[in-house]
Design a protein around this motif. Sequence first.
Motif, PDB file in Angstrom:
ATOM      1  N   LEU A 130     -69.761  30.257 -21.594  1.00  0.00           N
ATOM      2  CA  LEU A 130     -70.101  29.210 -22.570  1.00  0.00           C
ATOM      3  C   LEU A 130     -69.073  28.090 -22.495  1.00  0.00           C
ATOM      4  CD1 LEU A 130     -71.268  31.113 -25.803  1.00  0.00           C
ATOM      5  CD2 LEU A 130     -72.661  30.027 -24.064  1.00  0.00           C
ATOM      6  N   ILE A 135     -69.281  24.791 -24.395  1.00  0.00           N
ATOM      7  CA  ILE A 135     -69.522  25.360 -25.732  1.00  0.00           C
ATOM      8  C   ILE A 135     -68.298  26.198 -26.112  1.00  0.00           C
ATOM      9  CG2 ILE A 135     -70.992  26.920 -27.109  1.00  0.00           C
ATOM     10  CD1 ILE A 135     -73.321  26.025 -25.215  1.00  0.00           C
ATOM     11  N   ARG A 137     -67.696  27.662 -29.137  1.00  0.00           N
ATOM     12  CA  ARG A 137     -67.921  28.730 -30.128  1.00  0.00           C
ATOM     13  C   ARG A 137     -67.956  30.104 -29.472  1.00  0.00           C
ATOM     14  NH1 ARG A 137     -71.986  25.404 -31.105  1.00  0.00           N
ATOM     15  NH2 ARG A 137     -71.504  23.884 -32.706  1.00  0.00           N
ATOM     16  N   GLU A 142     -72.609  31.057 -31.686  1.00  0.00           N
ATOM     17  CA  GLU A 142     -73.597  30.222 -30.997  1.00  0.00           C
ATOM     18  C   GLU A 142     -75.012  30.806 -31.166  1.00  0.00           C
ATOM     19  OE1 GLU A 142     -73.188  27.334 -29.761  1.00  0.00           O
ATOM     20  OE2 GLU A 142     -74.846  27.026 -28.358  1.00  0.00           O
TER      21      GLU A 142
END
Length: 235
Positions: A130, A135, A137, A142
Amino acid sequence: MKPELIVALDFDSKEKALKLVEELGSSVKHYKVGLELFSRAGTEAVKELSKLGKKVFLDLKYHDIPNTVKSAAKVAIEAGVFMYNLHALGGFELMKQVAEFNAEYAEKIGVAKPLVIAITVLTSMKEEDLKEVGIERSVNEEVLKLAELAKRAGLNGVVCSAKEVRLIKENLGEDFLTVTPGIRPTWAAANDQKRVVTPKMAKALGTDFIVIGRPITKAENPKKTAERILKETKS
Ligand code: C5P
């Protein structure tokens, strides 16, 4: 009774897939047609399964602009699938438009409205993966964020790992559906699935559908194996 068993027809020809369906007979009603079989056999595979009275989950994980996904969804709805899916990362607007179109178009052509579910985070992805795509998180954060978005957009549920079922149901309600692959009986090989849960555990966690492929499709006796799994989820 929950969970419903969906057998994944990951085959490279329609003939092989239908042979297994015939072998399993009346014990299994739900089947998943994914990218491989659909790329080989298209809607023919779906139509033939429907003719046999089977229910099809079309797992093509749509991820495109709303107009294109709606055009593809049309094909799924016309073929009579009971469920199909799209990526939540396609965005709120995509999910909302598809949910609305799904209801309108099914009514227009007079077929049962399919369930539409979202992919949150692919179970093959870990936290590092991720991060690589920007990303920051955790996987759980997520998954929950995208599941919430899917629910708000009017979708029926999500595909997720059985380990995420409680997180999703506790936050979004027991009615928000969970479809869980990565299921392995203790007596079957894990194959490439990393975070596996047994059918019995999946039931205890309250998932709605379990998706199982190789433990059944590659078994010496697929029918006996499916029945053994069904017994585990019904007791
Ligand atoms: O053979 P196996 O039981 O591992 O098959 C699981 C099926 O579920 C495969 O068709 C796979 O593509 C699908 N799937 C998965 N993990 C996801 C989504 C789908 O294993 N997150």
